[in-house]
Design a protein around this motif. Structure first.
Motif, PDB file in Angstrom:
ATOM      1  N   GLY A 299       0.815  -0.903   0.056  1.00 33.14           N
ATOM      2  CA  GLY A 299      -0.043   0.230   0.081  1.00 33.14           C
ATOM      3  C   GLY A 299       1.097   1.282   0.052  1.00 33.14           C
ATOM      4  O   GLY A 299       2.412   1.308   0.214  1.00 33.14           O
ATOM      5  N   LEU A 300      -0.158   2.246   0.504  1.00 30.47           N
ATOM      6  CA  LEU A 300       0.634   3.702   0.189  1.00 30.47           C
ATOM      7  C   LEU A 300       0.977   3.725   1.227  1.00 30.47           C
ATOM      8  O   LEU A 300       0.076   4.017   3.167  1.00 30.47           O
ATOM      9  CB  LEU A 300       0.043   4.762  -0.247  1.00 30.47           C
ATOM     10  CG  LEU A 300       0.396   6.309  -0.081  1.00 30.47           C
ATOM     11  CD1 LEU A 300       2.280   6.129  -1.071  1.00 30.47           C
ATOM     12  CD2 LEU A 300      -0.335   7.251  -0.707  1.00 30.47           C
ATOM     13  N   VAL A 301       2.120   3.991   2.243  1.00 28.83           N
ATOM     14  CA  VAL A 301       2.518   5.138   3.114  1.00 28.83           C
ATOM     15  C   VAL A 301       3.640   6.067   3.203  1.00 28.83           C
ATOM     16  O   VAL A 301       4.051   6.364   2.622  1.00 28.83           O
ATOM     17  CB  VAL A 301       3.266   3.901   4.309  1.00 28.83           C
ATOM     18  CG1 VAL A 301       4.696   2.791   3.898  1.00 28.83           C
ATOM     19  CG2 VAL A 301       4.039   3.610   5.878  1.00 28.83           C
ATOM     20  N   GLN A 302       3.522   6.882   4.496  1.00 30.14           N
ATOM     21  CA  GLN A 302       4.495   8.226   4.434  1.00 30.14           C
ATOM     22  C   GLN A 302       5.552   7.542   5.289  1.00 30.14           C
ATOM     23  O   GLN A 302       5.970   6.536   5.857  1.00 30.14           O
ATOM     24  CB  GLN A 302       3.876   9.124   5.523  1.00 30.14           C
ATOM     25  CG  GLN A 302       2.639   9.687   5.499  1.00 30.14           C
ATOM     26  CD  GLN A 302       2.813  10.996   5.510  1.00 30.14           C
ATOM     27  OE1 GLN A 302       2.631  11.251   6.935  1.00 30.14           O
ATOM     28  NE2 GLN A 302       1.763  12.537   5.379  1.00 30.14           N
ATOM     29  N   ALA A 303       6.709   7.413   5.081  1.00 33.50           N
ATOM     30  CA  ALA A 303       7.808   7.782   5.280  1.00 33.50           C
ATOM     31  C   ALA A 303       8.105   8.054   6.743  1.00 33.50           C
ATOM     32  O   ALA A 303       7.794   8.377   7.405  1.00 33.50           O
ATOM     33  CB  ALA A 303       8.865   8.827   5.266  1.00 33.50           C
ATOM     34  N   GLY A 304       8.848   6.862   7.572  1.00 31.46           N
ATOM     35  CA  GLY A 304       9.121   6.857   9.064  1.00 31.46           C
ATOM     36  C   GLY A 304       8.128   5.469   9.008  1.00 31.46           C
ATOM     37  O   GLY A 304       8.027   4.951  10.786  1.00 31.46           O
ATOM     38  N   GLY A 305       7.080   5.494   8.717  1.00 36.50           N
ATOM     39  CA  GLY A 305       5.270   4.804   8.251  1.00 36.50           C
ATOM     40  C   GLY A 305       6.230   3.067   8.813  1.00 36.50           C
ATOM     41  O   GLY A 305       7.831   2.439   8.323  1.00 36.50           O
TER      42      GLY A 305
ATOM     43  N   LYS B 108      11.276   3.845   4.063  1.00 37.82           N
ATOM     44  CA  LYS B 108      11.885   4.898   3.411  1.00 37.82           C
ATOM     45  C   LYS B 108      11.446   5.506   1.520  1.00 37.82           C
ATOM     46  O   LYS B 108      11.687   4.502   1.288  1.00 37.82           O
ATOM     47  CB  LYS B 108      13.050   5.500   3.134  1.00 37.82           C
ATOM     48  CG  LYS B 108      13.907   5.028   4.654  1.00 37.82           C
ATOM     49  CD  LYS B 108      15.603   4.374   4.618  1.00 37.82           C
ATOM     50  CE  LYS B 108      16.570   4.323   5.353  1.00 37.82           C
ATOM     51  NZ  LYS B 108      18.105   4.142   5.673  1.00 37.82           N
ATOM     52  N   SER B 109      11.335   6.314   0.623  1.00 40.00           N
ATOM     53  CA  SER B 109      11.253   6.237  -0.538  1.00 40.00           C
ATOM     54  C   SER B 109      11.652   5.488  -1.293  1.00 40.00           C
ATOM     55  O   SER B 109      10.808   5.026  -2.013  1.00 40.00           O
ATOM     56  CB  SER B 109      11.053   8.362  -0.504  1.00 40.00           C
ATOM     57  OG  SER B 109      12.192   8.470  -0.645  1.00 40.00           O
ATOM     58  N   GLU B 110      12.901   5.215  -0.649  1.00 45.35           N
ATOM     59  CA  GLU B 110      13.672   4.330  -1.531  1.00 45.35           C
ATOM     60  C   GLU B 110      13.508   2.671  -1.406  1.00 45.35           C
ATOM     61  O   GLU B 110      14.164   1.915  -2.325  1.00 45.35           O
ATOM     62  CB  GLU B 110      15.173   4.383  -1.709  1.00 45.35           C
ATOM     63  CG  GLU B 110      15.895   4.057   0.051  1.00 45.35           C
ATOM     64  CD  GLU B 110      15.901   5.820   0.673  1.00 45.35           C
ATOM     65  OE1 GLU B 110      14.739   6.546   0.530  1.00 45.35           O
ATOM     66  OE2 GLU B 110      17.392   6.221   1.047  1.00 45.35           O
ATOM     67  N   ASP B 111      12.198   2.763  -1.017  1.00 42.69           N
ATOM     68  CA  ASP B 111      12.428   1.170  -0.460  1.00 42.69           C
ATOM     69  C   ASP B 111      10.698   0.680  -1.172  1.00 42.69           C
ATOM     70  O   ASP B 111      10.266  -0.318  -1.118  1.00 42.69           O
ATOM     71  CB  ASP B 111      11.058   0.897   1.840  1.00 42.69           C
ATOM     72  CG  ASP B 111      12.536   0.863   2.601  1.00 42.69           C
ATOM     73  OD1 ASP B 111      12.453   1.105   3.187  1.00 42.69           O
ATOM     74  OD2 ASP B 111      13.593  -0.101   1.554  1.00 42.69           O
ATOM     75  N   THR B 112      10.393   2.252  -1.899  1.00 42.42           N
ATOM     76  CA  THR B 112       9.405   1.882  -3.138  1.00 42.42           C
ATOM     77  C   THR B 112       9.290   1.359  -4.200  1.00 42.42           C
ATOM     78  O   THR B 112      10.640   0.956  -4.699  1.00 42.42           O
ATOM     79  CB  THR B 112       9.054   3.619  -3.496  1.00 42.42           C
ATOM     80  OG1 THR B 112       8.325   4.297  -2.326  1.00 42.42           O
ATOM     81  CG2 THR B 112       8.002   3.259  -4.806  1.00 42.42           C
ATOM     82  N   ALA B 113       8.978  -0.057  -4.256  1.00 43.48           N
ATOM     83  CA  ALA B 113       8.823  -1.685  -5.414  1.00 43.48           C
ATOM     84  C   ALA B 113       7.837  -1.777  -5.311  1.00 43.48           C
ATOM     85  O   ALA B 113       6.219  -2.041  -4.716  1.00 43.48           O
ATOM     86  CB  ALA B 113      10.361  -1.740  -4.979  1.00 43.48           C
TER      87      ALA B 113
ATOM     88  N   VAL C 154       4.386  -1.719  -3.098  1.00 44.87           N
ATOM     89  CA  VAL C 154       4.233  -0.680  -2.124  1.00 44.87           C
ATOM     90  C   VAL C 154       5.512   0.833  -2.239  1.00 44.87           C
ATOM     91  O   VAL C 154       6.208   0.316  -3.355  1.00 44.87           O
ATOM     92  CB  VAL C 154       6.172  -0.964  -0.505  1.00 44.87           C
ATOM     93  CG1 VAL C 154       6.265  -0.495   0.124  1.00 44.87           C
ATOM     94  CG2 VAL C 154       5.322  -2.626   0.121  1.00 44.87           C
ATOM     95  N   THR C 155       4.265   1.977  -1.670  1.00 42.72           N
ATOM     96  CA  THR C 155       5.006   2.869  -2.074  1.00 42.72           C
ATOM     97  C   THR C 155       5.138   3.831  -1.036  1.00 42.72           C
ATOM     98  O   THR C 155       4.025   3.682  -0.056  1.00 42.72           O
ATOM     99  CB  THR C 155       3.694   3.878  -2.985  1.00 42.72           C
ATOM    100  OG1 THR C 155       3.602   3.257  -4.169  1.00 42.72           O
ATOM    101  CG2 THR C 155       4.025   5.068  -3.334  1.00 42.72           C
ATOM    102  N   VAL C 156       5.789   4.588  -0.922  1.00 44.44           N
ATOM    103  CA  VAL C 156       6.439   5.238   0.239  1.00 44.44           C
ATOM    104  C   VAL C 156       6.579   6.486   0.356  1.00 44.44           C
ATOM    105  O   VAL C 156       7.260   6.618  -0.897  1.00 44.44           O
ATOM    106  CB  VAL C 156       7.982   4.208   0.974  1.00 44.44           C
ATOM    107  CG1 VAL C 156       7.719   5.284   2.147  1.00 44.44           C
ATOM    108  CG2 VAL C 156       7.402   3.395   1.575  1.00 44.44           C
ATOM    109  N   SER C 157       6.201   7.741   0.569  1.00 45.13           N
ATOM    110  CA  SER C 157       5.574   8.935  -0.362  1.00 45.13           C
ATOM    111  C   SER C 157       5.938  10.079   1.368  1.00 45.13           C
ATOM    112  O   SER C 157       6.767   9.238   2.704  1.00 45.13           O
ATOM    113  CB  SER C 157       4.457   9.891  -0.029  1.00 45.13           C
ATOM    114  OG  SER C 157       3.946   9.459   1.618  1.00 45.13           O
ATOM    115  N   SER C 158       7.354  10.202   0.699  1.00 43.88           N
ATOM    116  CA  SER C 158       8.163  11.115   1.242  1.00 43.88           C
ATOM    117  C   SER C 158       7.638  13.754   1.366  1.00 43.88           C
ATOM    118  O   SER C 158       6.933  12.866   1.193  1.00 43.88           O
ATOM    119  CB  SER C 158       9.900  11.399   0.875  1.00 43.88           C
ATOM    120  OG  SER C 158       9.289  12.067  -0.292  1.00 43.88           O
TER     121      SER C 158
END
Length: 121
Positions: free
Chosen positions: A9-15, A86-91, A117-121
């Protein structure tokens, strides 16, 4: 072995997120299990893995200390707990089953379809 991932899913950085991979079709406890990920334009890379007998776990340096892999052989499921994202975990994250626990994609015979998985910064 059929593998079905869930929990992306979509999560904020640090989540955090927890991915699950449900297996069916063969004896789950016979296999080492691993998680890989693939970002757009990049090769599929190893994230973490766990041996069939729970004794050994391996992690990529980029996720060590943040991600934890576990398995429940009674429920035929493997999990990936991802903290401090982290945003770089987006994949797209893929679950895989194989005989030996290694970091190489070629060691795994069975693959799931992946979960984003999408991590927004």
């Amino acid at each position: 072995v059929q593998l079905v991932e869930s929990g992306g899913g979509l999560v904020q950085a640090g989540g955090f997120l927890r991915l699950s991979c449900a297996a069916s079709g063969r004896t789950f406890s016979d296999y080492s299990m691993a998680w890989f990920r693939q970002a757009p334009g990049q090769e599929r890379e190893f994230v973490g893995g766990i041996s069939w007998n729970f004794i050994t776990t391996l992690y990529a340096d980029s996720v060590k200390g943040r991600f934890t892999i576990s398995r429940d052989n009674a429920e035929n499921t493997v999990f990936l707990r991802m903290n401090s994202l982290k945003s770089e975990d987006t994949a797209v994250y893929y679950c895989a089953a194989g005989g030996r626990l290694t970091r190489a994609t070629g060691s795994y015979m069975f693959w799931g379809q992946g979960t984003q998985v999408t991590v927004s910064s």
